[in-house]
Design an enzyme around this catalytic site. Structure first.
Site, short mmCIF file in Angstrom:
data_model
loop_
_atom_site.label_atom_id
_atom_site.label_comp_id
_atom_site.label_asym_id
_atom_site.label_seq_id
_atom_site.Cartn_x
_atom_site.Cartn_y
_atom_site.Cartn_z
N GLY A 8 4.24 22.25 -1.09
CA GLY A 8 3.82 20.93 -0.34
C GLY A 8 3.30 20.04 -1.63
N GLU A 33 -0.87 -13.44 0.87
CA GLU A 33 -1.41 -12.34 1.65
C GLU A 33 -1.41 -12.84 3.34
OE1 GLU A 33 -1.85 -9.55 0.67
OE2 GLU A 33 -1.67 -10.32 -1.46
#
Ligand code: ATP
Length: 633
Positions: free
Chosen positions: A229, A450
């Site tokens: 994992g 942005e």
């Protein structure tokens, strides 16, 4: 990986309790007969070396000796070469014996005077006794041989055929930390989610609890289980809790702790750890980052000897378990792809337990587990936090709660509020806020950049919902636009990915539109867009021209591979791949640019709002532009 829950581990050295809780002498501190012999030899040699030829009697000047002789206070003398030792009749300055040296000139008076005073005289040859001479010659050799014996014993290690006891050199000792069952404070109740993994390990717990039950029926229990994992998904936690649930001692070590500069040390450490574990069986051994020793062995190159020997030793120890030894090895890795196949063969780590990043439900549970001990304010909505933390591991979530608690304490609050959790989330995702170093012009450009990302995201039909747009510098970024998927995704459609590329390039496109040039600030966007486009073309078969083929580049998937494999496609195909990647990126850049041109007024609106407020949320954007109507994928 290490945090407060894991820290109670104690070095075996410090916590050498027997399984029943009693204390036994630390085997590392026991000395075998050879140790005692060597130490005696060294001690003797050193003492002799230091003391040889020295007398304990105080040295007096020759004139004082003569004076005492004349006064009749000398009882006896021993003359050896130019040295005279002897005793006084009555003590002088609290000394009853003395030593002195003949002057270089002959003293013709001495012997008549000795006779006259009736002193007992012994004359000895100047030569040393034979045994002393032999000893002097042998001393250096004794020292060398003694040191050599100790060093070689240390390298061989106890279990490698040495005598009992590890001697004074303990670097071949396993560095595994041993936690007794009463020291492990983590149970399955402290682990949220991971129900499959817990279920898979249930059988192991049962075996460790009642090995005789399994033995009686002749059942073969897996000797090794590999936990796979991403970092922070709770592998260590799960291993520890498994030992707790089974009520057995827990040995933990990371793969890299075996390997040292000297070949053979790792293998010795492995032997040592398994020997210790067998002594206290049933027991559980946890090897974290097994990939650092268990990497595929290569035939080429040098310098892998130590790693290979260590790996071979682990395999040999696992093969060597017999049915009576209830020792189970759990190993963890986040790189199963690079593991040596010998490790995953039957009888070794043949069971695999996969731990994925937690989904929304599990994230909520993990947040709940970690907020148990933290007082939460009424307004806290953990479900909302869980929804906004896609891609977070268990460790990230634990960290988020801790950061929020720190922020609350810093603000002087007694409870953690939703705003603390939100701020902590931003800190974990985007990094610490930075002081603005931007000029007004740069700030404006950043606002447009942005706004470009945000507006493209707003208009692209398959994009994730906008969450927050900001021009406050954080980490390495000057600003950021954040989107969150409605649900956790495990696979992505082609249209969604194309929209992502367009959004990534939306910032740069806005700069092009407004300033008629691009800036260096978009470097990271370009990198991400190119990487995504390459994945789409080479791995996911999302290109008409190249078709449903995988052109995965070996170096790409095995970045740590020491010897990259050859790519299995032609130069012509490589050129085609480059061409198609370029096309995919530029087509989506054109889409972004067209969208922004079409909605130029909205772009100005968002940029202005950013310049005014610095950070705007999804609700602010909806207030400006209205709700997003096109269906999101
Ligand atoms: P690495 O691969 O980096 O070694 P790991 O998978 O071993 O990481 P852990 O060290 O076990 O991860 O997890 C770190 C911390 O994250 C744990 O101590 C715990 O606080 C938290 N954590 C991770 N997963 C969970 C979970 N499922 N439930 C509760 N806490 C969790």
């Amino acid at each position: 990986m290490t945090n407060s829950e894991q820290s109670p581990n104690q070095q075996l050295k410090q916590n050498n309790k027997t399984p029943d809780g009693g204390s036994s002498p630390d085997p590392r501190l026991r000395f075998g007969p050879l140790d005692v012999f060597i130490m005696g030899l060294l001690f003797f040699s050193l003492i002799n070396f230091a003391n040889f030829g020295q007398s304990s009697s105080p040295e007096v000047p020759y004139s004082q000796f003569k004076q005492q002789l004349r006064e009749g206070n000398i009882a006896s003398v021993v003359i050896r070469g130019d040295r005279i030792t002897g005793n006084f009749e009555s003590s002088v300055n609290d000394a009853i014996a003395f030593t002195t040296t003949f002057p270089p000139l002959e003293d013709r008076d001495l012997f008549p005077l000795l006779e006259e005073q009736d002193v007992e005289v012994v004359v000895r040859s100047d030569e040393q006794p034979t045994w002393v001479l032999i000893l002097i010659n042998l001393l250096p050799w004794m020292l060398i041989i003694g040191l050599f014996l100790m060093a070689s014993r240390a390298l061989r290690g106890k279990a490698g055929g040495g005598l009992p006891g590890g001697g004074m050199f303990s670097f071949t000792r396993s560095k595994a930390r041993l936690s007794q069952k009463e020291d492990i404070k983590v149970s399955y109740d402290d682990i949220a989610g991971l129900s499959h993994a817990k279920q898979d390990l249930g059988e192991i717990i049962d075996f460790l609890k009642h090995p005789e039950k399994f033995r009686a029926i002749g059942a073969h229990i897996p000797k090794g289980i590999l936990m796979i994992g991403p970092p922070g998904t709770g592998k260590t936690l799960l291993a520890k809790a498994t030992a707790f649930e089974a009520g057995v001692p827990f040995f933990s070590i990371t793969g890299s702790e075996f390997v040292e500069m000297f070949v053979g040390v790792g293998a010795s450490r492995v032997r040592d750890m398994f020997t210790e574990a067998r002594k206290v069986a049933p027991a559980l051994i946890f090897i974290d980052e097994i990939d650092s020793v268990g990497r595929a062995r290569s035939n080429i190159g040098i310098g892998n000897d130590e790693r290979e020997q260590t790996l071979n030793q682990i395999l040999a120890e696992m093969d060597g378990f017999n049915a009576d030894e209830a020792v189970v090895v759990l190993a963890a890795t986040n790189r199963p792809d690079i593991l040596d196949t010998a490790l995953t063969r039957p009888g070794r780590f043949d069971r695999k337990v996969v731990l994925d990043l937690p989904q929304r439900e599990a994230r909520l549970d993990i947040l709940k587990v970690h907020s148990r001990k933290v007082p939460m304010a009424e307004d806290v909505d953990l479900d909302q936090i869980a929804a906004g933390t896609v891609g977070f591991s268990g460790a990230d979530l634990a960290n988020l709660i801790n950061e929020a608690a720190l922020l609350a304490a810093r603000d002087g609050n007694t409870t953690v509020g939703n705003s603390h959790l939100e701020r902590a989330r931003d800190k974990v995702v985007l990094g610490e806020k930075r002081e603005s170093i931007l000029s007004t012009a740069e700030k404006q450009r950043t606002a447009y950049h942005e706004a470009g990302h945000a507006l493209t995201a707003y208009h692209m039909p398959h994009a994730d919902a906008l969450r927050k747009v900001s021009i406050i510098p954080r980490g390495m970024a000057l600003g950021y636009t954040e989107q969150t998927p409605k649900e956790d995704k495990t696979s992505y459609g082609q249209h969604y990915l194309e929209d992502r590329i367009a959004i990534m390039l939306g910032g740069r496109s806005a700069e092009k539109l407004v300033y008629d040039e691009v800036s260096s600030g978009a470097a990271n966007d370009l990198q991400q867009a190119t990487r995504l486009a390459r994945h789409m073309v080479t791995e996911w078969g999302m290109n008409e021209k190249l078709g449903a083929l995988s052109f995965e580049h070996p170096e790409q998937s095995y970045p740590n591979q020491e010897f990259p494999l050859h790519k299995d496609y032609s130069e012509h195909t490589a050129e085609m791949i480059d061409e198609e990647v370029r096309k995919l990126v530029s087509e989506n850049e054109a889409r972004a640019l067209a969208t922004l041109r079409e909605h130029r007024q909205q772009l100005d609106q968002i940029a202005a709002a950013l310049l005014e407020k610095e950070t705007i949320s999804d609700t602010d954007i909806e207030a400006l532009l209205g709700p997003k109507t096109k269906a999101s994928a």
